[in-house]
Design a protein around this motif. Sequence first.
Motif, PDB file in Angstrom:
ATOM      1  N   PHE A  42       4.482 -40.797  49.588  1.00 16.64           N
ATOM      2  CA  PHE A  42       3.487 -41.807  49.234  1.00 16.64           C
ATOM      3  C   PHE A  42       3.135 -41.756  47.748  1.00 16.64           C
ATOM      4  CE2 PHE A  42      -1.022 -43.181  48.902  1.00 16.64           C
ATOM      5  CZ  PHE A  42      -0.838 -44.512  49.237  1.00 16.64           C
ATOM      6  N   ILE A  43       3.037 -40.557  47.175  1.00 20.05           N
ATOM      7  CA  ILE A  43       2.658 -40.451  45.760  1.00 20.05           C
ATOM      8  C   ILE A  43       3.870 -40.502  44.830  1.00 20.05           C
ATOM      9  CG2 ILE A  43       0.549 -39.172  46.291  1.00 20.05           C
ATOM     10  CD1 ILE A  43       1.934 -36.611  45.446  1.00 20.05           C
ATOM     11  N   GLY A  44       5.064 -40.625  45.393  1.00 21.98           N
ATOM     12  CA  GLY A  44       6.238 -40.849  44.570  1.00 21.98           C
ATOM     13  C   GLY A  44       7.052 -39.636  44.182  1.00 21.98           C
ATOM     14  N   ASP A  45       6.684 -38.458  44.664  1.00 23.39           N
ATOM     15  CA  ASP A  45       7.466 -37.259  44.359  1.00 23.39           C
ATOM     16  C   ASP A  45       8.782 -37.235  45.131  1.00 23.39           C
ATOM     17  OD1 ASP A  45       5.589 -36.166  42.625  1.00 23.39           O
ATOM     18  OD2 ASP A  45       4.516 -35.133  44.235  1.00 23.39           O
ATOM     19  N   MET A  46       8.768 -37.817  46.324  1.00 20.04           N
ATOM     20  CA  MET A  46       9.928 -37.782  47.197  1.00 20.04           C
ATOM     21  C   MET A  46      10.219 -39.169  47.761  1.00 20.04           C
ATOM     22  SD  MET A  46       9.250 -34.198  49.325  1.00 20.04           S
ATOM     23  CE  MET A  46      10.741 -34.397  50.307  1.00 20.04           C
ATOM     24  N   SER A  47      11.369 -39.269  48.411  1.00 16.67           N
ATOM     25  CA  SER A  47      11.772 -40.474  49.120  1.00 16.67           C
ATOM     26  C   SER A  47      11.989 -40.090  50.585  1.00 16.67           C
ATOM     27  CB  SER A  47      13.065 -41.022  48.516  1.00 16.67           C
ATOM     28  OG  SER A  47      13.561 -42.108  49.278  1.00 16.67           O
ATOM     29  N   PHE A  48      12.121 -41.064  51.447  1.00 16.75           N
ATOM     30  CA  PHE A  48      12.470 -40.737  52.830  1.00 16.75           C
ATOM     31  C   PHE A  48      13.883 -40.178  52.904  1.00 16.75           C
ATOM     32  CE2 PHE A  48       8.861 -43.376  54.163  1.00 16.75           C
ATOM     33  CZ  PHE A  48       8.349 -42.588  55.173  1.00 16.75           C
ATOM     34  N   VAL A  49      14.787 -40.737  52.095  1.00 14.20           N
ATOM     35  CA  VAL A  49      16.184 -40.306  52.124  1.00 14.20           C
ATOM     36  C   VAL A  49      16.629 -39.850  50.742  1.00 14.20           C
ATOM     37  CG1 VAL A  49      18.556 -40.951  52.667  1.00 14.20           C
ATOM     38  CG2 VAL A  49      16.672 -41.950  53.983  1.00 14.20           C
ATOM     39  N   GLY A  50      17.251 -38.693  50.707  1.00  9.73           N
ATOM     40  CA  GLY A  50      17.766 -38.150  49.460  1.00  9.73           C
ATOM     41  C   GLY A  50      18.098 -36.680  49.661  1.00  9.73           C
TER      42      GLY A  50
END
Length: 197
Positions: free
Chosen positions: A99-107
Motif C-alpha cells: 500500500f505504501i509503495g515499498d513492495m508489489s503483489f508480484v515481483g
Amino acid sequence: MIKWLFDRLMAFVGLLLLWPALLVVAILIKIKMPRGSIIFKQKRVGLNGKLFTMYKFRTMIVGHGGSSVSVAGESRITPLGRILRKYKLDELPELWNVFIGDMSFVGPRPDIPGYADALVGRDCDILKLRPGITGPASLKYANEEEILAQVENPKEYNDTVIFPDKVRINLDYYRNHSFVGDLKLILATIFRSYEIG
C-alpha cells in the motif's frame, strides 16, 4: 502505471477486508508468544537497491540468534509460528508494504542486504523491479523450508542451489513480465497450482 494503481487499490481493499483476520492473528501472537513484539520488522533491499522496512507477523522466539535461512522444524519457530508460516499468514502485514509503495503483489522476494549485495552484472537487473509478496520464484520454492530441512547444510544448499536458481527465475520474470502474467501468478499463489521449470 496500471500495476502501480492495481497494487495500491488491491492492498487497500485487502487491508479493509482482512483487518479482522489481522486482528485475530495479532491477539493470538500476544497470547501465545507474549514475550516480544507482534510484528517482526526487518530491513530488506527494494527497488533500485534502496533499503526499506518489511513487516511480517512474528513467528520465532525472541533473541534466537539463528541463521538468516529458515528450516522447517527449527526450535526457534514457535508452534503458532509454524501454523502462520505454513499458511503464509505471517506475510499478511506486507499488504501495508504494498500500500505504501515499498513492495508489489508480484515481483522477486526482497532479500536481506547480504544476499542482494552478492548480485553482479546483469543479475542486478532484478533490483530494477519492485519486490513482491509472490512471484515465480516464490511459487517454485513455496516449500523452501521443507526442502532445506532435508539437506545436511541448509545455508550452503540455499547459497549454492536455491539462491542462484531464484536469481535465474527472477531475471526471466524481469525480461518477460506483464500485467496479465502478474494476475495469473496471483491466482496461482491463491490456488497453489503454478509450476515452473
